[in-house]
Design a protein around this motif. Sequence first.
Motif, PDB file in Angstrom:
ATOM      1  N   TYR A 106      48.648  33.391  29.036  1.00  0.00           N
ATOM      2  CA  TYR A 106      49.144  33.805  30.350  1.00  0.00           C
ATOM      3  C   TYR A 106      48.870  32.746  31.414  1.00  0.00           C
ATOM      4  O   TYR A 106      47.881  32.017  31.352  1.00  0.00           O
ATOM      5  N   ASP A 107      49.776  32.687  32.383  1.00  0.00           N
ATOM      6  CA  ASP A 107      49.551  31.799  33.526  1.00  0.00           C
ATOM      7  C   ASP A 107      48.455  32.351  34.428  1.00  0.00           C
ATOM      8  O   ASP A 107      47.648  31.589  34.968  1.00  0.00           O
ATOM      9  N   TYR A 108      48.463  33.671  34.587  1.00  0.00           N
ATOM     10  CA  TYR A 108      47.423  34.342  35.367  1.00  0.00           C
ATOM     11  C   TYR A 108      47.094  35.677  34.714  1.00  0.00           C
ATOM     12  O   TYR A 108      47.935  36.280  34.053  1.00  0.00           O
ATOM     13  N   ILE A 109      45.847  36.123  34.937  1.00  0.00           N
ATOM     14  CA  ILE A 109      45.437  37.456  34.517  1.00  0.00           C
ATOM     15  C   ILE A 109      45.150  38.259  35.781  1.00  0.00           C
ATOM     16  O   ILE A 109      44.425  37.790  36.675  1.00  0.00           O
ATOM     17  N   ILE A 110      45.692  39.452  35.847  1.00  0.00           N
ATOM     18  CA  ILE A 110      45.484  40.330  36.996  1.00  0.00           C
ATOM     19  C   ILE A 110      44.603  41.501  36.587  1.00  0.00           C
ATOM     20  O   ILE A 110      44.839  42.129  35.557  1.00  0.00           O
ATOM     21  N   THR A 111      43.590  41.779  37.385  1.00  0.00           N
ATOM     22  CA  THR A 111      42.830  43.008  37.196  1.00  0.00           C
ATOM     23  C   THR A 111      43.196  43.979  38.307  1.00  0.00           C
ATOM     24  O   THR A 111      43.346  43.606  39.459  1.00  0.00           O
ATOM     25  N   GLY A 112      43.419  45.211  37.941  1.00  0.00           N
ATOM     26  CA  GLY A 112      43.808  46.209  38.942  1.00  0.00           C
ATOM     27  C   GLY A 112      44.804  47.168  38.331  1.00  0.00           C
ATOM     28  O   GLY A 112      45.314  46.920  37.251  1.00  0.00           O
ATOM     29  N   SER A 113      45.026  48.281  38.964  1.00  0.00           N
ATOM     30  CA  SER A 113      44.289  48.781  40.119  1.00  0.00           C
ATOM     31  C   SER A 113      43.224  49.745  39.616  1.00  0.00           C
ATOM     32  O   SER A 113      42.567  49.467  38.621  1.00  0.00           O
ATOM     33  N   ASP A 114      43.080  50.903  40.249  1.00  0.00           N
ATOM     34  CA  ASP A 114      42.124  51.917  39.859  1.00  0.00           C
ATOM     35  C   ASP A 114      40.699  51.394  40.065  1.00  0.00           C
ATOM     36  O   ASP A 114      40.484  50.377  40.703  1.00  0.00           O
ATOM     37  N   GLN A 115      39.709  52.093  39.490  1.00  0.00           N
ATOM     38  CA  GLN A 115      38.300  51.747  39.726  1.00  0.00           C
ATOM     39  C   GLN A 115      37.815  50.644  38.786  1.00  0.00           C
ATOM     40  O   GLN A 115      36.719  50.710  38.229  1.00  0.00           O
ATOM     41  N   VAL A 116      38.609  49.602  38.632  1.00  0.00           N
ATOM     42  CA  VAL A 116      38.239  48.515  37.725  1.00  0.00           C
ATOM     43  C   VAL A 116      37.001  47.761  38.203  1.00  0.00           C
ATOM     44  O   VAL A 116      36.327  47.108  37.406  1.00  0.00           O
ATOM     45  N   TRP A 117      36.708  47.838  39.513  1.00  0.00           N
ATOM     46  CA  TRP A 117      35.517  47.168  40.041  1.00  0.00           C
ATOM     47  C   TRP A 117      34.389  48.155  40.333  1.00  0.00           C
ATOM     48  O   TRP A 117      33.536  47.900  41.182  1.00  0.00           O
ATOM     49  N   ASN A 118      34.400  49.265  39.655  1.00  0.00           N
ATOM     50  CA  ASN A 118      33.255  50.169  39.646  1.00  0.00           C
ATOM     51  C   ASN A 118      32.586  49.992  38.293  1.00  0.00           C
ATOM     52  O   ASN A 118      32.962  50.645  37.319  1.00  0.00           O
ATOM     53  N   PRO A 119      31.597  49.088  38.188  1.00  0.00           N
ATOM     54  CA  PRO A 119      31.027  48.761  36.869  1.00  0.00           C
ATOM     55  C   PRO A 119      30.380  49.938  36.166  1.00  0.00           C
ATOM     56  O   PRO A 119      30.252  49.934  34.932  1.00  0.00           O
ATOM     57  N   GLU A 120      29.998  50.971  36.914  1.00  0.00           N
ATOM     58  CA  GLU A 120      29.398  52.141  36.281  1.00  0.00           C
ATOM     59  C   GLU A 120      30.440  52.936  35.491  1.00  0.00           C
ATOM     60  O   GLU A 120      30.090  53.717  34.612  1.00  0.00           O
ATOM     61  N   GLN A 121      31.720  52.740  35.806  1.00  0.00           N
ATOM     62  CA  GLN A 121      32.791  53.392  35.052  1.00  0.00           C
ATOM     63  C   GLN A 121      32.907  52.820  33.646  1.00  0.00           C
ATOM     64  O   GLN A 121      33.353  53.497  32.722  1.00  0.00           O
ATOM     65  N   THR A 122      32.539  51.539  33.488  1.00  0.00           N
ATOM     66  CA  THR A 122      32.754  50.834  32.223  1.00  0.00           C
ATOM     67  C   THR A 122      31.458  50.419  31.545  1.00  0.00           C
ATOM     68  O   THR A 122      31.485  49.652  30.586  1.00  0.00           O
ATOM     69  N   LEU A 145      36.594  49.727  44.269  1.00  0.00           N
ATOM     70  CA  LEU A 145      35.166  49.765  43.948  1.00  0.00           C
ATOM     71  C   LEU A 145      34.746  51.161  43.517  1.00  0.00           C
ATOM     72  O   LEU A 145      33.677  51.339  42.931  1.00  0.00           O
ATOM     73  N   GLY A 146      35.568  52.164  43.839  1.00  0.00           N
ATOM     74  CA  GLY A 146      35.281  53.525  43.436  1.00  0.00           C
ATOM     75  C   GLY A 146      34.246  54.229  44.279  1.00  0.00           C
ATOM     76  O   GLY A 146      34.011  55.419  44.116  1.00  0.00           O
ATOM     77  N   THR A 147      33.599  53.519  45.186  1.00  0.00           N
ATOM     78  CA  THR A 147      32.574  54.107  46.034  1.00  0.00           C
ATOM     79  C   THR A 147      32.555  53.376  47.367  1.00  0.00           C
ATOM     80  O   THR A 147      32.930  52.204  47.450  1.00  0.00           O
ATOM     81  N   ASN A 148      32.131  54.066  48.407  1.00  0.00           N
ATOM     82  CA  ASN A 148      31.982  53.416  49.706  1.00  0.00           C
ATOM     83  C   ASN A 148      30.530  53.043  49.979  1.00  0.00           C
ATOM     84  O   ASN A 148      30.177  52.649  51.083  1.00  0.00           O
ATOM     85  N   ASN A 149      29.694  53.174  48.926  1.00  0.00           N
ATOM     86  CA  ASN A 149      28.279  52.841  49.079  1.00  0.00           C
ATOM     87  C   ASN A 149      27.743  52.198  47.800  1.00  0.00           C
ATOM     88  O   ASN A 149      26.954  52.797  47.066  1.00  0.00           O
ATOM     89  N   PRO A 150      28.148  50.947  47.505  1.00  0.00           N
ATOM     90  CA  PRO A 150      27.698  50.284  46.278  1.00  0.00           C
ATOM     91  C   PRO A 150      26.176  50.121  46.251  1.00  0.00           C
ATOM     92  O   PRO A 150      25.554  49.847  47.282  1.00  0.00           O
ATOM     93  N   ASN A 151      25.594  50.291  45.064  1.00  0.00           N
ATOM     94  CA  ASN A 151      24.155  50.095  44.930  1.00  0.00           C
ATOM     95  C   ASN A 151      23.847  48.602  44.751  1.00  0.00           C
ATOM     96  O   ASN A 151      24.756  47.771  44.675  1.00  0.00           O
ATOM     97  N   LEU A 152      22.562  48.269  44.674  1.00  0.00           N
ATOM     98  CA  LEU A 152      22.151  46.865  44.618  1.00  0.00           C
ATOM     99  C   LEU A 152      22.691  46.171  43.377  1.00  0.00           C
ATOM    100  O   LEU A 152      23.135  45.015  43.439  1.00  0.00           O
TER     101      LEU A 152
END
Length: 365
Positions: A106-122, A145-152
């Motif tokens: 691939y020329d580019y890889i796209i991540t998205g959408s949904d809670q792909v950047w909520n690491p606790e989901q995966t 991010l799936g949350t409005n209050n990310p942890n550390l």
Amino acid sequence: MKLGIITFHRAINYGAALQSFALQEALNKMGYDAEVIDYACEYLEKHYKKFYNPNGTIKGAISAIIYYPIRSARIIKFKKFREQYIKTSKKKNISRSELSKLSEEYDYIITGSDQVWNPEQTNYDMSFFLDFVKPMKRIAYAASLGTNNPNLEQKNVFKQYIRDYKKISVREESSAVYLEELLDTTIYSVVDPVFLLSIKDWEKLIGKNPVSDSPYIFVYCLHEKNCYRYAEILASKTGKKIISIPDSIKVKCSGKKDFRAGVLDFLNYIYYADYVLTDSFHATAFSIIFEKQFNIIMKQERKELNGRLYSIAQKYNLNKSVIKNDDDVENLGRNIIYDDIRQIKDRDILYSKEFIKSIGENDEN
């Protein structure tokens, strides 16, 4: 230009399936050669089995046996939807170890959408942060991010894995502000992929046969059980029956309960409904797209998940359609006028498509 997409397309979740279809479809309509990489996240795959006993207990086994016919029916319908409507990579059931080599196609890889950047989901699978791709081939479209209050721990992941993307866009405006401050880089806020397709595009999937001949209230609840109680209040007020897709056979609600609904059934229920009550982001999104009368029911026990609901409500000036608790019950069935909402939506879609068009700009690869 060939684009690969990493997302939750294999999830037994209506919103996840539909946003996967929408992003791939929208990219191809805009002239790209886009497909969803059929990545099978090991942690997530456990949740998609027909016999699901996450705790390994006797009680869990009994529950799994009871729910097997329902889960099995849904899983079969979701698989059929993926096979018919989502264009996936030639190689199927891709493991994490295979992603790096596959990315070269691939020329580019796209991540998205949904809670792909909520690491606790995966369970902190960094594939959804594109750690297997060269930095200048990484694109994020409407990641949540799936949350409005990310942890550390989440904050440290964002610092390590997001900064070097070629282009970054997120779904919630609050996330854009948060990440810009955290990473000191430009973050765009764009619409969820389901908004990129027109009503006519969606109508091709829905068909002309409504699920009910009589007026109804559609209820789709992920977490907040008050959805069903509020539906009963609205039904009493309007005289309309209730149709729901419950997450449990224990749900107490009158009317039709469709435990085996597939992806297209979900769309059909929203499209033909007179009212929609939901605590789901994507049921909210489709209610806006189809210009339905609806209420957003905020979660009481999972308040950390309300950020994306507040975000979409604020974006489209729908705050009076939000039910936070019983104090707001007078707003049930409140009439929504779509003139201004339509203008905001069209503006945001145009902006989001401009972001997509810019993916290949200043390409030095």
